[in-house]
Write a protein that holds these residues in place. Structure first.
Motif, PDB file in Angstrom:
ATOM      1  N   ILE A 131       0.696  -1.176  -0.018  1.00 41.57           N
ATOM      2  CA  ILE A 131       0.069  -0.017   0.025  1.00 41.57           C
ATOM      3  C   ILE A 131       0.812   1.124  -0.025  1.00 41.57           C
ATOM      4  CG2 ILE A 131      -1.515   1.122   1.291  1.00 41.57           C
ATOM      5  CD1 ILE A 131      -2.925  -1.650   2.702  1.00 41.57           C
ATOM      6  N   LEU A 132       1.851   1.388   0.842  1.00 44.05           N
ATOM      7  CA  LEU A 132       2.798   2.386   0.926  1.00 44.05           C
ATOM      8  C   LEU A 132       3.505   2.523  -0.370  1.00 44.05           C
ATOM      9  CD1 LEU A 132       4.263   2.241   4.726  1.00 44.05           C
ATOM     10  CD2 LEU A 132       2.182   3.621   3.756  1.00 44.05           C
ATOM     11  N   ALA A 133       4.218   1.463  -0.858  1.00 47.13           N
ATOM     12  CA  ALA A 133       4.951   1.520  -1.941  1.00 47.13           C
ATOM     13  C   ALA A 133       4.063   2.110  -3.125  1.00 47.13           C
ATOM     14  CB  ALA A 133       5.201   0.103  -2.425  1.00 47.13           C
ATOM     15  N   ASP A 134       2.693   1.834  -3.373  1.00 43.11           N
ATOM     16  CA  ASP A 134       1.892   2.255  -4.221  1.00 43.11           C
ATOM     17  C   ASP A 134       1.440   3.872  -4.068  1.00 43.11           C
ATOM     18  OD1 ASP A 134       1.734  -0.195  -5.540  1.00 43.11           O
ATOM     19  OD2 ASP A 134       0.021  -0.979  -4.623  1.00 43.11           O
ATOM     20  N   SER A 135       1.798   4.210  -3.195  1.00 47.50           N
ATOM     21  CA  SER A 135       1.093   5.494  -2.633  1.00 47.50           C
ATOM     22  C   SER A 135       2.170   6.827  -3.095  1.00 47.50           C
ATOM     23  CB  SER A 135       0.692   5.923  -1.188  1.00 47.50           C
ATOM     24  OG  SER A 135       1.757   5.629  -0.710  1.00 47.50           O
ATOM     25  N   ASP A 136       3.328   6.396  -3.518  1.00 47.70           N
ATOM     26  CA  ASP A 136       4.460   7.438  -4.006  1.00 47.70           C
ATOM     27  C   ASP A 136       4.760   8.179  -2.531  1.00 47.70           C
ATOM     28  OD1 ASP A 136       4.327   7.168  -6.499  1.00 47.70           O
ATOM     29  OD2 ASP A 136       2.788   8.603  -6.969  1.00 47.70           O
ATOM     30  N   LEU A 137       4.659   7.324  -1.186  1.00 48.35           N
ATOM     31  CA  LEU A 137       5.087   7.895  -0.079  1.00 48.35           C
ATOM     32  C   LEU A 137       6.557   7.975  -0.048  1.00 48.35           C
ATOM     33  CD1 LEU A 137       2.484   7.031   2.625  1.00 48.35           C
ATOM     34  CD2 LEU A 137       3.108   9.302   1.647  1.00 48.35           C
ATOM     35  N   PHE A 138       7.325   6.886  -0.734  1.00 46.93           N
ATOM     36  CA  PHE A 138       8.752   6.913  -0.702  1.00 46.93           C
ATOM     37  C   PHE A 138       9.425   8.054  -1.551  1.00 46.93           C
ATOM     38  CE2 PHE A 138       7.439   2.899   0.694  1.00 46.93           C
ATOM     39  CZ  PHE A 138       8.169   2.811   2.011  1.00 46.93           C
ATOM     40  N   VAL A 139       8.628   8.417  -2.679  1.00 49.05           N
ATOM     41  CA  VAL A 139       9.237   9.590  -3.280  1.00 49.05           C
ATOM     42  C   VAL A 139       9.085  10.789  -2.678  1.00 49.05           C
ATOM     43  CG1 VAL A 139       8.675  11.255  -5.524  1.00 49.05           C
ATOM     44  CG2 VAL A 139       8.453   8.724  -5.498  1.00 49.05           C
ATOM     45  N   VAL A 140       7.974  10.967  -1.803  1.00 50.09           N
ATOM     46  CA  VAL A 140       7.822  12.104  -0.694  1.00 50.09           C
ATOM     47  C   VAL A 140       8.851  11.925   0.245  1.00 50.09           C
ATOM     48  CG1 VAL A 140       6.262  12.653   1.232  1.00 50.09           C
ATOM     49  CG2 VAL A 140       5.378  12.241  -1.217  1.00 50.09           C
ATOM     50  N   ALA A 141       9.153  10.919   0.631  1.00 46.51           N
ATOM     51  CA  ALA A 141      10.478  10.698   1.593  1.00 46.51           C
ATOM     52  C   ALA A 141      11.643  11.223   1.172  1.00 46.51           C
ATOM     53  CB  ALA A 141      10.370   9.239   2.224  1.00 46.51           C
TER      54      ALA A 141
END
Length: 344
Positions: A131-141
């Motif tokens: 879910i987190l990988a699909d949400s672009d949250l790591f680009v945000v990180a």
């Protein structure tokens, strides 16, 4: 304007030649900010009257904005507070990086706090949550890490050296992975069974084979035991976080920081300090406080709120207290906990 900033191309390249990684990182930051100082200003607005969940969503939404040059001039406004100046900016980055380090107050499955990084100190790895990988949250990180660094904010500390290696080099063949890098203790325990030459019970073989087959690897045998150990360890840390690491690299690239890390890999220790290098000290607290008079305008104030002598005396008392306080003192912890964002 900072007169220390290099003014020609030869000086701009000094960050590549600096012998000390810290100096190289500072020079690179100055060069990049100087180059982008005429860009449109980036503005973050956070309503501190809202609850932590709303604030987390506002921060994430800010860093999800497309087509932003994150090295441009930055300012932050806190709705619900009259504070102004660089202290507000420091508060924003402290709050942002605190949430990145310890979790955002947004719901993810059964949890009330969403952790992007998991594991033990100095062995943190990106969460394997799909879910987190699909949400672009790591680009945000990645954008948060780079943006905070460029604006003298806190760093993300305690990241696994294997993950740092992948962020800098993106080379799976040269990365070194440790058992402590595996955040899932059950998986770590299973992989650990293969380490060494101790006899494996049938139950242990079943546990190992179930894990291996689930990751498209062959069952254990006497001939492949050491190889399988390395393959399982590598996949548990690097293979399962490949997409997340790629996204963090993209976020770092968006801020311009990936250029420095690739051309000066030794600066990775500056951008990603280990846990022991981030422990709060009196010197760290003092270096992040803007004291009355530091900006040279107190003496020109026609109507200061307090006599200058009282201000200087109060500052002296506070500095002396911070310098002599023990790390466990509650007030010292509060000073470093980012809530002191009011100037003066």
């Amino acid at each position: 304007m900072n007169t220390d900033i290099p003014a020609n191309n030869k000086e701009v390249e000094q960050w590549k030649k600096a012998s000390d990684p810290q100096d190289a990182a500072v020079l690179f930051k100055r060069h990049l900010l100087k180059e982008k100082e005429e860009n449109p200003k980036i503005t973050a607005i956070i309503d501190i009257r809202q609850d932590q969940t709303s604030q987390s969503r506002e921060i994430i939404a800010f860093y999800k904005r497309p087509q932003i040059d994150w090295a441009g001039p930055f300012r932050c406004s806190l709705q619900g507070d009259t504070a102004v100046g660089t202290g507000v900016q420091r508060h924003f980055f402290s709050m942002t990086m605190l949430k990145l380090q310890h979790g955002f107050n947004i719901h993810s499955g059964a949890a009330n706090v969403t952790l992007l990084f998991e594991g033990q100190e100095n062995h943190l790895v990106p969460s394997t949550s799909q879910i987190l990988a699909d949400s672009d949250l790591f680009v945000v990180a990645g954008r948060m890490i780079g943006h905070s660094f460029l604006n003298d904010g806190p760093r993300l500390h305690g990241l696994s050296k294997a993950i740092i290696h992948m962020l800098v080099h993106a080379d799976r063949d040269t990365v070194t992975v440790q058992l402590d890098d595996v955040p899932d203790l059950d998986i770590r325990s299973t992989i650990c069974m293969l380490d060494g030459n101790k006899h494996l019970t049938e139950q242990q073989k079943d546990d190992i084979n179930n894990l291996a087959i689930s990751w498209d690897l062959p069952p254990v045998s006497a001939e492949n035991r050491r190889w399988l150990f390395q393959q399982l360890l590598h996949h548990a840390v690097i293979g399962r976080t490949k997409r997340q690491t790629k996204h963090i690299r993209k976020g770092l690239k968006d801020t311009g920081l990936l250029t420095m890390l690739q051309q000066r890999p030794d600066t990775a220790s500056v951008v990603f300090p280990q846990h022991e290098d981030s422990i709060l000290t009196a010197q760290a607290v003092l270096s992040h406080i803007v004291w009355p008079g530091d900006e040279g305008d107190d003496e020109d104030d026609d109507d200061p709120p307090y006599p200058l002598s009282i201000q200087k005396q109060t500052v002296g008392f506070l500095k002396a207290y911070i310098e002599t306080a023990q790390p466990a003192d509650e007030v010292l912890g509060r000073v470093g906990n980012s809530d002191w964002y009011h100037e003066g």
